[in-house]
Write an enzyme that holds these catalytic residues in place. Sequence first.
Site, PDB file in Angstrom:
ATOM      1  N   GLY A  48       0.740  -1.243  -0.313  1.00  0.00           N
ATOM      2  CA  GLY A  48       0.026  -0.126   0.102  1.00  0.00           C
ATOM      3  C   GLY A  48       0.781   1.310   0.150  1.00  0.00           C
ATOM      4  O   GLY A  48       0.487   2.999   0.096  1.00  0.00           O
ATOM      5  N   TRP A  50       2.429   2.866  -2.488  1.00  0.00           N
ATOM      6  CA  TRP A  50       2.015   3.814  -3.266  1.00  0.00           C
ATOM      7  C   TRP A  50       0.379   3.799  -3.370  1.00  0.00           C
ATOM      8  O   TRP A  50       0.468   5.100  -3.798  1.00  0.00           O
ATOM      9  CB  TRP A  50       2.555   3.128  -5.049  1.00  0.00           C
ATOM     10  N   ASP A  68      -5.268  -6.178  -5.965  1.00  0.00           N
ATOM     11  CA  ASP A  68      -4.130  -7.674  -5.646  1.00  0.00           C
ATOM     12  C   ASP A  68      -4.012  -8.465  -5.060  1.00  0.00           C
ATOM     13  O   ASP A  68      -5.595  -8.450  -4.696  1.00  0.00           O
ATOM     14  CB  ASP A  68      -3.384  -6.625  -4.054  1.00  0.00           C
ATOM     15  N   ASP A  86      -7.168 -10.944  -9.096  1.00  0.00           N
ATOM     16  CA  ASP A  86      -6.545 -11.133 -10.297  1.00  0.00           C
ATOM     17  C   ASP A  86      -6.258 -10.170 -11.484  1.00  0.00           C
ATOM     18  O   ASP A  86      -7.683 -10.649 -12.052  1.00  0.00           O
ATOM     19  CB  ASP A  86      -6.247 -13.133 -10.520  1.00  0.00           C
ATOM     20  N   ASP A 111       3.458  -1.652  -9.945  1.00  0.00           N
ATOM     21  CA  ASP A 111       4.529  -1.579  -8.822  1.00  0.00           C
ATOM     22  C   ASP A 111       5.598  -3.146  -8.883  1.00  0.00           C
ATOM     23  O   ASP A 111       6.327  -3.958  -8.535  1.00  0.00           O
ATOM     24  CB  ASP A 111       5.065  -1.255  -7.667  1.00  0.00           C
ATOM     25  N   LYS A 151       6.231  -1.093 -14.110  1.00  0.00           N
ATOM     26  CA  LYS A 151       7.672  -1.518 -14.026  1.00  0.00           C
ATOM     27  C   LYS A 151       8.137  -2.653 -14.601  1.00  0.00           C
ATOM     28  O   LYS A 151       7.817  -3.619 -14.557  1.00  0.00           O
ATOM     29  CB  LYS A 151       8.275  -2.378 -11.912  1.00  0.00           C
TER      30      LYS A 151
END
Length: 255
Positions: A48, A50, A68, A86, A111, A151
Amino acid sequence: MSGKDEYYNRAKQEGYRSRSAYKLQQLDDDAGLIAEGDTVVDLGAAPGGWLQVAAERVGDHGTVVGVDLQRIRDVDHENVETFRGDMTEERTRTKLRQRVGEQGADLVISDMAPNMTGEYGLDHARSIHLARQAFETALELLGPGGDLAVKVFDGQDLADFRADMETEFEYVRAIHPDASRDESSELYLVGKGLLTAPVRVGDELEVDIVDTGSEGDGIAHVEGFTLFVSGVAEGDTVTVRVEDVKPRFGFASPV
C-alpha cells in the site's frame, strides 16, 4: 548510509508502508503523473505504499483504486478503495471498470515484480509478462490522454515491450528513480498521453483534403480525427503516410 537503509528508515519515520513509496514520488516529480482530482488505479497495490502517495497527491477530490491478489490493509485516506482480485481475470477487470467509471482513469500504475528465482533471464521474462498484463489492463481502463507507469527489469525483451507501448501513447520514457537500489536492474516505463486516434504512425490511407490550415498544410479528417498533410491543396484526394500522432491531431505526407 546505503540507499536501502536511507529509504527504509525514511519510510518507517514518515509512515509509509514500503520504501517504494519514494519511487512513485520521484516518478511523479519527474514525469508529472498525478494531478489533484485524478483517478488513479494501482495494480498489485499491496502493501500500500503507492496507494498512500497517490492518495496524498490526488487530494480530497481524487480517487485511488488498488487491487492485489493479497489482502491490502485499509489505507487511512477516504479517497482510497481496495479489493482483492486477479487482474488477469475478466471479473476483476470488470470490477475495476465499474470503480473507474465511464470517464476512465487518468493514471494506471504498477510496481509488480515476479517472485525472484535468481536466474536473471527468467526473472526478466516474468517481469515483462507482468508489465504486459498491466499495459493491457491500462488500455481498458485509461481515458483519452491517460498515463501509465509500469515496472520492468532491463533485458532482451524490453525493447519489444517498449515499442508496443509507443504505439499506444504519445511518447514513452524510461526512468530509474533514485529510490531504486543501485544494483537493481529495475526501471519504470512511463507512457504519457494515451492515443485514441483511429490512425497510427506508419499507416497509409487515402484521404480527401477538405481545408487548409494556418500553416499551409492540407486538412483531412479520418473518423473525426484531424490530419495535417504537407504539400497538398484543398480538393485533392491523395494517399498519405502518417508520420506523427498526437492525442487530438496528426501529421502525414503524400506517399
